[in-house]
Design an enzyme around this catalytic site. Structure first.
Site, mmCIF file in Angstrom:
data_model
loop_
_atom_site.group_PDB
_atom_site.id
_atom_site.type_symbol
_atom_site.label_atom_id
_atom_site.label_comp_id
_atom_site.label_asym_id
_atom_site.label_seq_id
_atom_site.Cartn_x
_atom_site.Cartn_y
_atom_site.Cartn_z
ATOM 1 N N MET A 17 0.845 -1.215 0.000
ATOM 2 C CA MET A 17 0.000 0.000 0.000
ATOM 3 C C MET A 17 0.873 1.255 0.000
ATOM 4 S SD MET A 17 -3.449 0.028 0.070
ATOM 5 C CE MET A 17 -4.072 1.331 1.106
ATOM 6 N N ALA A 82 -1.615 -0.085 12.690
ATOM 7 C CA ALA A 82 -2.274 0.784 13.677
ATOM 8 C C ALA A 82 -1.815 0.433 15.095
ATOM 9 C CB ALA A 82 -3.784 0.634 13.560
ATOM 10 N N SER A 134 -8.995 4.391 1.106
ATOM 11 C CA SER A 134 -9.715 3.204 0.650
ATOM 12 C C SER A 134 -9.447 2.933 -0.819
ATOM 13 C CB SER A 134 -11.222 3.374 0.850
ATOM 14 O OG SER A 134 -11.886 2.232 0.356
ATOM 15 N N LYS A 188 -13.820 6.555 7.729
ATOM 16 C CA LYS A 188 -13.250 5.371 7.065
ATOM 17 C C LYS A 188 -13.716 4.093 7.767
ATOM 18 C CE LYS A 188 -10.499 2.887 4.406
ATOM 19 N NZ LYS A 188 -10.199 1.636 5.023
ATOM 20 N N HIS A 191 -17.205 3.487 6.644
ATOM 21 C CA HIS A 191 -17.083 3.018 5.258
ATOM 22 C C HIS A 191 -16.813 1.511 5.264
ATOM 23 C CE1 HIS A 191 -14.271 1.654 2.137
ATOM 24 N NE2 HIS A 191 -14.809 2.505 1.297
ATOM 25 N N ASN A 192 -15.886 1.068 6.127
ATOM 26 C CA ASN A 192 -15.549 -0.354 6.179
ATOM 27 C C ASN A 192 -16.707 -1.180 6.728
ATOM 28 O OD1 ASN A 192 -13.066 0.621 5.374
ATOM 29 N ND2 ASN A 192 -11.892 -0.628 6.779
ATOM 30 N N GLU A 195 -18.990 -1.661 3.984
ATOM 31 C CA GLU A 195 -18.339 -2.653 3.110
ATOM 32 C C GLU A 195 -18.623 -4.076 3.609
ATOM 33 O OE1 GLU A 195 -13.719 -3.793 2.730
ATOM 34 O OE2 GLU A 195 -14.127 -1.698 2.266
ATOM 35 N N HIS A 464 -39.688 1.191 36.156
ATOM 36 C CA HIS A 464 -38.998 2.129 35.259
ATOM 37 C C HIS A 464 -39.919 3.222 34.721
ATOM 38 C CE1 HIS A 464 -35.227 -0.021 35.341
ATOM 39 N NE2 HIS A 464 -35.852 -1.153 35.061
#
Length: 487
Positions: A17, A82, A134, A188, A191-192, A195, A464
């Site tokens: 990459m 990362a 990407s 991103k 986005h993944n 995907e 509640h």
């Protein structure tokens, strides 16, 4: 004095990459310095630069030489794994950097790590960008979709480079300044997640066509080729048609049938689902795709379950499902079901982005995000242009499902969608992505849900309280006492 020989930008981290992005930058006319801890990768990149057109790439072999080879204000991209490796790389370079210089992290980083690094960089007077990239290896070389977030000044310093390097579509380069903080990495990540959903839905379409429709790989290749000429035109549909055509070099038939049914992952899908839960945003299609990857990893357990349940009397419906099927109609139904399911998946991703944008005051421009995903990236698809237009019509759109154009399409396709899901269920074929999309659509479109009963249960066992439809205020009822009294 600044030397004319200094590079305009630098890139460190020369796996494929990194090499491809560096060569793309150089090919667009920007002299670039490259660095990698393993020096053979630097030599490899220089060899490629010579072979691919005598490109203006300068190899550097130490962090100091790398930083000092760049024009001021220096901008350097890092493409390393990362997490801790990013921090180590920043530490190695920042020692030689000056106030106003900029670091751009192009990896799939957790957005909060980027926000921490922005503040650490600021303390040294450095600028910082977290930039989603990407498009995979091919995109990096020929034009990716780029999602830079963080310092606007840092973006402005390299805007001319990014706009040339990014994929080009009819309405501009596939890059835009996303926003402050970790917004680029977050976009991103989502986005993944989209995907993941897209790939799962396509695999379900394949499963139904193959096991209910009895389609051969040759027929599947033709079907996906045909789909890629219409509303489903996209990178993922295009490559799927190619996959069905590849023969197995070690035996008969096509390679796809010899691939072990276990799907790998790197974490961005999981992060997307975790963030959806944190922000109370329903993302069932993306979550279903993640669950399927987990279940695919249980290959031995699945094989054992198939055996145990067969012995317990479970009949295999898959083989008998294809008898009496109108194949042509099934193909058209699956196309419509895939399209409608995809709209729901993208709607979930966009809603997650909207919730995070509100929380962080990022002011994300959803039409612009759809635009930069039209080229270069893995989810590039022709219908992203229609998503862009939907958000241009109404920037505050609550969901793609209620955009007038998409709403019409969902209604037109819902009968086919229900037929496919029903057929799959009766044949014992799991379509969790399509089912999740359909359930999302059916839940979202209903003005009244059975949530009233759930809230009553919560009030009974945990006091509640609940709201009423006919008067304002919070109410609590002694349900058990009253129920016994009525008995």
């Amino acid at each position: 004095m600044e030397s004319a020989a200094l590079s305009r930008i630098g890139l460190a981290g020369l796996a494929v990459m990194g090499q491809n992005l560096a060569l793309n930058i150089a090919e667009k006319g920007f002299p670039i310095s490259v660095y990698n801890r393993t020096t053979s990768k630097v030599d490899e990149t220089l060899d490629r630069a010579a072979v691919e057109g005598n490109l203006p790439v300068s190899g550097q072999y130490s962090p100091r030489d790398f930083v000092l080879s760049l024009q001021r204000p220096r901008s350097l991209i890092i493409l390393v794994k990362a997490g801790a490796p990013v921090d180590q790389t920043i530490a190695a370079f920042s020692e030689y950097m000056e106030p106003g210089d900029c670091i751009i992290d192009g990896g799939n980083e957790w957005y909060q790590n980027t926000e921490r690094r922005i503040s650490e960089a600021e303390q040294k007077g450095l600028l910082y960008l977290g930039m989603g990239v990407s498009g995979g290896e091919e995109g990096a070389r020929n034009g990716p979709s780029l999602m830079p977030g963080g310092s606007f000044q840092a973006y402005d310093n390299i805007k001319d480079i990014l706009e040339k390097v990014a994929a080009q579509v009819e309405d501009g380069p596939c890059v835009t300044y996303i926003g402050e903080g970790g917004s680029g990495n977050f976009v991103k990540m989502v986005h993944n997640g989209i995907e993941y959903g897209d790939m799962q839905l396509i695999s379900e379409a394949y499963d139904v066509l193959k096991n209910v429709g009895g389609c051969s790989n040759e027929e599947l290749a033709e079907i996906f080729t045909e789909w890629n000429r219409g509303e489903l035109e996209s990178f993922l549909v295009e490559i799927t048609s190619d996959i069905f055509r590849v023969k197995d070099e070690f035996g008969d038939g096509e390679l796809v049938d010899k691939i072990l049914d276990k799907t790998g992952m790197k974490g961005t899908g999981k992060w997307t689902v975790q963030q959806a839960a944190e922000l109370s945003v329903a993302a069932p299609t993306i979550a279903a795709s993640l669950d399927c990857r987990y279940l695919s990893g249980l290959k031995d357990e699945r094989e054992n379950a198939a055996k145990v349940l067969r012995e317990a009397g479970l009949k295999e419906e898959i083989g008998s499902a294809s008898s009496g099927i109108d194949k042509k109609r099934l193909v058209d139904d699956v196309r419509q079901a895939l399209y409608a399911s995809k709209i729901c998946s993208y709607a979930q991703g966009m809603n997650l982005l909207r919730a995070k944008s509100l929380e962080k005051s990022w002011n994300l421009n959803f039409g612009e995000l759809a635009r930069i995903w039209k080229g270069g990236c893995i989810i590039r698809a022709v219908f992203l242009d229609r998503i862009k237009k939907a958000y241009q019509r109404n920037p505050d759109l609550a969901s793609l499902v209620v955009d007038p154009e998409f709403a019409k399409e969902m209604v037109q396709r819902q009968a086919a969608w229900r037929r496919v899901v029903g057929l799959a269920v009766s044949a014992g074929i799991s379509t969790p992505g399509m089912c999740a999309s359909l359930a999302y659509f059916d839940t979202y479109r209903r003005a009244r849900l059975p949530a009233n009963l759930v809230q009553a249960q919560r009030d009974l066992f945990g006091a509640h309280t609940y709201e009423r439809v006919d008067r304002s205020g919070a109410y609590h009822t002694e349900w058990t006492k009253l129920a016994r009294k009525s008995n």
